[in-house]
Design a protein around this motif. Structure first.
Motif, PDB file in Angstrom:
ATOM      1  N   ALA A  25       0.938  -9.835  30.588  1.00  0.00           N
ATOM      2  CA  ALA A  25       0.325 -10.763  31.696  1.00  0.00           C
ATOM      3  C   ALA A  25      -0.867 -11.459  31.309  1.00  0.00           C
ATOM      4  CB  ALA A  25       0.415  -9.893  32.823  1.00  0.00           C
ATOM      5  N   GLU A  26      -1.826 -10.534  30.673  1.00  0.00           N
ATOM      6  CA  GLU A  26      -3.002 -10.968  30.615  1.00  0.00           C
ATOM      7  C   GLU A  26      -2.976 -12.194  29.658  1.00  0.00           C
ATOM      8  OE1 GLU A  26      -7.631  -9.577  29.041  1.00  0.00           O
ATOM      9  OE2 GLU A  26      -6.134  -8.158  29.652  1.00  0.00           O
ATOM     10  N   GLN A  27      -2.365 -12.116  28.363  1.00  0.00           N
ATOM     11  CA  GLN A  27      -1.955 -13.103  27.496  1.00  0.00           C
ATOM     12  C   GLN A  27      -1.502 -14.234  27.773  1.00  0.00           C
ATOM     13  OE1 GLN A  27       0.059 -10.068  24.728  1.00  0.00           O
ATOM     14  NE2 GLN A  27      -1.754  -9.839  23.266  1.00  0.00           N
ATOM     15  N   THR A  28      -0.510 -13.920  28.648  1.00  0.00           N
ATOM     16  CA  THR A  28       0.210 -15.225  29.434  1.00  0.00           C
ATOM     17  C   THR A  28      -0.633 -16.028  29.897  1.00  0.00           C
ATOM     18  OG1 THR A  28       2.319 -13.695  29.402  1.00  0.00           O
ATOM     19  CG2 THR A  28       2.247 -15.893  30.902  1.00  0.00           C
ATOM     20  N   GLY A  54      -4.844 -22.432  28.131  1.00  0.00           N
ATOM     21  CA  GLY A  54      -5.224 -23.094  26.510  1.00  0.00           C
ATOM     22  C   GLY A  54      -6.045 -22.264  25.663  1.00  0.00           C
ATOM     23  N   ARG A  55      -6.073 -20.919  26.123  1.00  0.00           N
ATOM     24  CA  ARG A  55      -6.924 -20.041  25.355  1.00  0.00           C
ATOM     25  C   ARG A  55      -6.266 -19.205  24.192  1.00  0.00           C
ATOM     26  NH1 ARG A  55      -9.370 -18.881  30.968  1.00  0.00           N
ATOM     27  NH2 ARG A  55      -7.658 -17.099  31.238  1.00  0.00           N
ATOM     28  N   LYS A  56      -6.784 -19.043  23.336  1.00  0.00           N
ATOM     29  CA  LYS A  56      -6.337 -18.257  22.180  1.00  0.00           C
ATOM     30  C   LYS A  56      -6.076 -16.923  22.509  1.00  0.00           C
ATOM     31  CE  LYS A  56      -8.254 -21.283  18.821  1.00  0.00           C
ATOM     32  NZ  LYS A  56      -9.762 -21.852  18.936  1.00  0.00           N
ATOM     33  N   VAL A  57      -5.028 -16.049  21.824  1.00  0.00           N
ATOM     34  CA  VAL A  57      -4.750 -14.731  21.965  1.00  0.00           C
ATOM     35  C   VAL A  57      -4.712 -14.063  20.426  1.00  0.00           C
ATOM     36  CG1 VAL A  57      -3.769 -14.664  24.104  1.00  0.00           C
ATOM     37  CG2 VAL A  57      -2.193 -14.623  22.173  1.00  0.00           C
ATOM     38  N   LEU A  58      -5.380 -12.550  20.583  1.00  0.00           N
ATOM     39  CA  LEU A  58      -5.344 -12.057  19.218  1.00  0.00           C
ATOM     40  C   LEU A  58      -4.125 -11.431  18.725  1.00  0.00           C
ATOM     41  CD1 LEU A  58      -8.094 -11.996  17.345  1.00  0.00           C
ATOM     42  CD2 LEU A  58      -8.422  -9.769  18.124  1.00  0.00           C
ATOM     43  N   PHE A  59      -3.716 -11.464  17.605  1.00  0.00           N
ATOM     44  CA  PHE A  59      -2.451 -11.186  17.251  1.00  0.00           C
ATOM     45  C   PHE A  59      -2.055 -11.040  15.692  1.00  0.00           C
ATOM     46  CE2 PHE A  59       0.678 -10.986  20.881  1.00  0.00           C
ATOM     47  CZ  PHE A  59       1.550 -10.031  20.304  1.00  0.00           C
ATOM     48  N   GLU A 101       0.884 -21.370  17.395  1.00  0.00           N
ATOM     49  CA  GLU A 101       0.509 -21.279  15.889  1.00  0.00           C
ATOM     50  C   GLU A 101      -0.742 -20.386  15.757  1.00  0.00           C
ATOM     51  OE1 GLU A 101      -0.760 -24.486  12.930  1.00  0.00           O
ATOM     52  OE2 GLU A 101       0.624 -25.158  14.251  1.00  0.00           O
ATOM     53  N   ASN A 102      -0.640 -19.575  14.782  1.00  0.00           N
ATOM     54  CA  ASN A 102      -1.354 -18.696  14.297  1.00  0.00           C
ATOM     55  C   ASN A 102      -2.245 -19.317  13.144  1.00  0.00           C
ATOM     56  OD1 ASN A 102      -2.117 -15.820  14.071  1.00  0.00           O
ATOM     57  ND2 ASN A 102      -1.467 -15.726  12.098  1.00  0.00           N
ATOM     58  N   ASN A 103      -3.732 -18.769  13.538  1.00  0.00           N
ATOM     59  CA  ASN A 103      -4.741 -19.326  12.618  1.00  0.00           C
ATOM     60  C   ASN A 103      -5.219 -18.521  11.724  1.00  0.00           C
ATOM     61  OD1 ASN A 103      -6.584 -17.822  14.050  1.00  0.00           O
ATOM     62  ND2 ASN A 103      -7.532 -19.417  15.166  1.00  0.00           N
ATOM     63  N   VAL A 104      -6.351 -18.740  10.957  1.00  0.00           N
ATOM     64  CA  VAL A 104      -6.804 -17.781   9.896  1.00  0.00           C
ATOM     65  C   VAL A 104      -7.529 -16.540  10.643  1.00  0.00           C
ATOM     66  CG1 VAL A 104      -9.104 -18.968   9.694  1.00  0.00           C
ATOM     67  CG2 VAL A 104      -7.909 -17.929   7.796  1.00  0.00           C
ATOM     68  N   LEU A 105      -7.837 -16.652  11.834  1.00  0.00           N
ATOM     69  CA  LEU A 105      -8.506 -15.417  12.442  1.00  0.00           C
ATOM     70  C   LEU A 105      -7.546 -14.466  13.101  1.00  0.00           C
ATOM     71  CD1 LEU A 105     -11.749 -17.367  13.929  1.00  0.00           C
ATOM     72  CD2 LEU A 105     -11.651 -15.930  11.927  1.00  0.00           C
ATOM     73  N   SER A 106      -6.270 -14.754  13.035  1.00  0.00           N
ATOM     74  CA  SER A 106      -5.314 -13.938  13.438  1.00  0.00           C
ATOM     75  C   SER A 106      -5.127 -14.134  14.848  1.00  0.00           C
ATOM     76  CB  SER A 106      -5.351 -12.335  13.171  1.00  0.00           C
ATOM     77  OG  SER A 106      -4.907 -12.190  11.918  1.00  0.00           O
ATOM     78  N   GLU A 107      -5.495 -15.371  15.356  1.00  0.00           N
ATOM     79  CA  GLU A 107      -5.438 -15.764  16.660  1.00  0.00           C
ATOM     80  C   GLU A 107      -4.279 -16.784  16.873  1.00  0.00           C
ATOM     81  OE1 GLU A 107     -10.160 -16.311  18.191  1.00  0.00           O
ATOM     82  OE2 GLU A 107      -9.244 -17.749  16.598  1.00  0.00           O
ATOM     83  N   VAL A 108      -3.442 -16.398  18.083  1.00  0.00           N
ATOM     84  CA  VAL A 108      -2.349 -17.364  18.218  1.00  0.00           C
ATOM     85  C   VAL A 108      -2.924 -18.267  19.134  1.00  0.00           C
ATOM     86  CG1 VAL A 108      -0.212 -17.473  19.331  1.00  0.00           C
ATOM     87  CG2 VAL A 108      -0.582 -15.905  17.732  1.00  0.00           C
ATOM     88  N   TRP A 109      -2.929 -19.763  19.073  1.00  0.00           N
ATOM     89  CA  TRP A 109      -3.270 -20.651  19.817  1.00  0.00           C
ATOM     90  C   TRP A 109      -2.182 -21.545  20.198  1.00  0.00           C
ATOM     91  CZ3 TRP A 109      -3.267 -25.983  18.577  1.00  0.00           C
ATOM     92  CH2 TRP A 109      -2.946 -26.378  17.246  1.00  0.00           C
ATOM     93  N   PRO A 110      -2.062 -21.777  21.971  1.00  0.00           N
ATOM     94  CA  PRO A 110      -0.939 -22.673  22.274  1.00  0.00           C
ATOM     95  C   PRO A 110      -1.024 -24.112  21.778  1.00  0.00           C
ATOM     96  CG  PRO A 110      -2.719 -22.472  23.619  1.00  0.00           C
ATOM     97  CD  PRO A 110      -3.274 -21.654  22.664  1.00  0.00           C
ATOM     98  N   LYS A 111       0.269 -24.197  20.994  1.00  0.00           N
ATOM     99  CA  LYS A 111       0.634 -25.860  20.623  1.00  0.00           C
ATOM    100  C   LYS A 111       1.299 -26.610  21.844  1.00  0.00           C
ATOM    101  CE  LYS A 111       1.784 -27.524  16.107  1.00  0.00           C
ATOM    102  NZ  LYS A 111       0.487 -28.249  15.970  1.00  0.00           N
TER     103      LYS A 111
END
Length: 303
Positions: free
Chosen positions: A252-255, A261-266, A289-299
């Motif tokens: 729920a928190e990650q959703t 528009g915030r990134k979540v760690l994965f 989409e996953n970035n180099v910091l292992s964060e998933v950001w909303p595309k």
């Protein structure tokens, strides 16, 4: 799932339409949008008016996945008339006799088809929606203006000989995005020394979907006459259009973070990997989409 809205229904999903020949993709899209009374619609890669077959139409929030489908492979059934060429590459244009088909037989065709398998270079036709300085090429072509076009690589995954009868050649082609089947038929005709142009084109596959799953506009009208529910039940979830993307279940928190528009760690994902995102109720809410910091950001997120 739909809510009422004066501009149309907030209905979300994807319809696999079997477009009829003689209609533009845009007119088919508008017809479907009106039939469903949807407030928003978009298609995924147009078909020539001459062509029939599989045209996925995205309604509502599903339009946000349309761009991710444009790279999908396509399959076509095509019939070409050998011995004649057309200025448009198909039977809608000015047709002139070109070369003799006396020497053309099944074996000669099969030999030539070997040259068209794999990565080939194609010069896009003048009668295409490609733009030059903002103007579609077909508009220039209609004024008799021809401009230089650069050849570009496309991939023919498979090209199957189906039939040759009275100078009508039938083929089945599986290819990458950006492949012009009219150009392919012209180039095959050129290689055979007799010329050729498309007289029938049908898209029978789009990514993992098959024409057998599609429905004609006439059948849609019949269903709507029964009930709106019958019509809505045909819609696929937007996530069904993206079978190659891995799914990720959020809490729920990650959703909430993703929706704002915030990134979540994965951890455990590849950098740049696109992921289907599902909320805590297992509802598809968009693409991350996953970035180099292992964060998933909303595309692309459904709100």
């Amino acid at each position: 799932m739909s809510k009422h809205n004066p501009k149309g229904r907030d209905i979300n999903g994807v319809l696999l339409l079997d477009k009829a020949s003689g209609h533009s993709s845009n007119s088919a899209l508008q017809d479907v949008k009106r039939l469903f009374d949807a407030n928003k619609a978009g298609h995924t890669g147009s078909l020539d008016p001459l062509a029939s077959g599989l045209l996925p139409i995205c309604l509502g929030q599903a339009t946000k996945v349309a761009q991710f489908l444009l790279n999908g492979d396509k399959r076509y059934f095509v019939r070409g008339k050998l011995g004649q060429i057309s200025d448009t590459g198909d039977s809608d244009g000015q047709i002139v006799d070109f070369g003799s088909t006396k020497e053309v037989n099944q074996q000669a065709i099969k030999n030539v088809l070997l040259d068209f398998a794999g990565i080939i270079n194609q010069v896009p036709p003048m009668y295409s929606a490609l733009k030059r300085n903002g103007t579609p090429l077909y508009k220039l072509a209609r004024k008799g203006i021809e401009v230089e076009r650069e050849a570009r690589p496309v991939t023919i995954h498979e090209i199957k000989f189906k039939d040759l009868e009275e100078d009508i050649l039938s083929l089945e082609v599986s290819c990458s995005k950006g492949t012009y089947i009219r150009t392919l038929m012209e180039d095959i005709g050129q290689s055979l020394g007799c010329g050729g142009h498309v007289i029938e084109l049908r898209r029978i596959g789009f990514t993992h979907f098959n024409i057998s799953q599609a429905i004609t506009f006439e059948d849609l009208i019949e269903l709507k006459n029964k009930s709106l529910y019958s019509l809505d039940s045909l819609l696929l979830g937007a996530d069904e259009m993206l079978p190659n993307l891995k799914g990720l279940d959020l809490n729920a928190e990650q959703t909430l973070d993703i929706k704002h528009g915030r990134k979540v760690l994965f951890s455990g994902l590849d950098v740049g990997q696109k992921i289907k995102l599902y909320d805590e109720k297992k509802q598809f809410i968009g693409i991350g989409e996953n970035n180099v910091l292992s964060e998933v950001w909303p595309k692309r997120v459904f709100v």
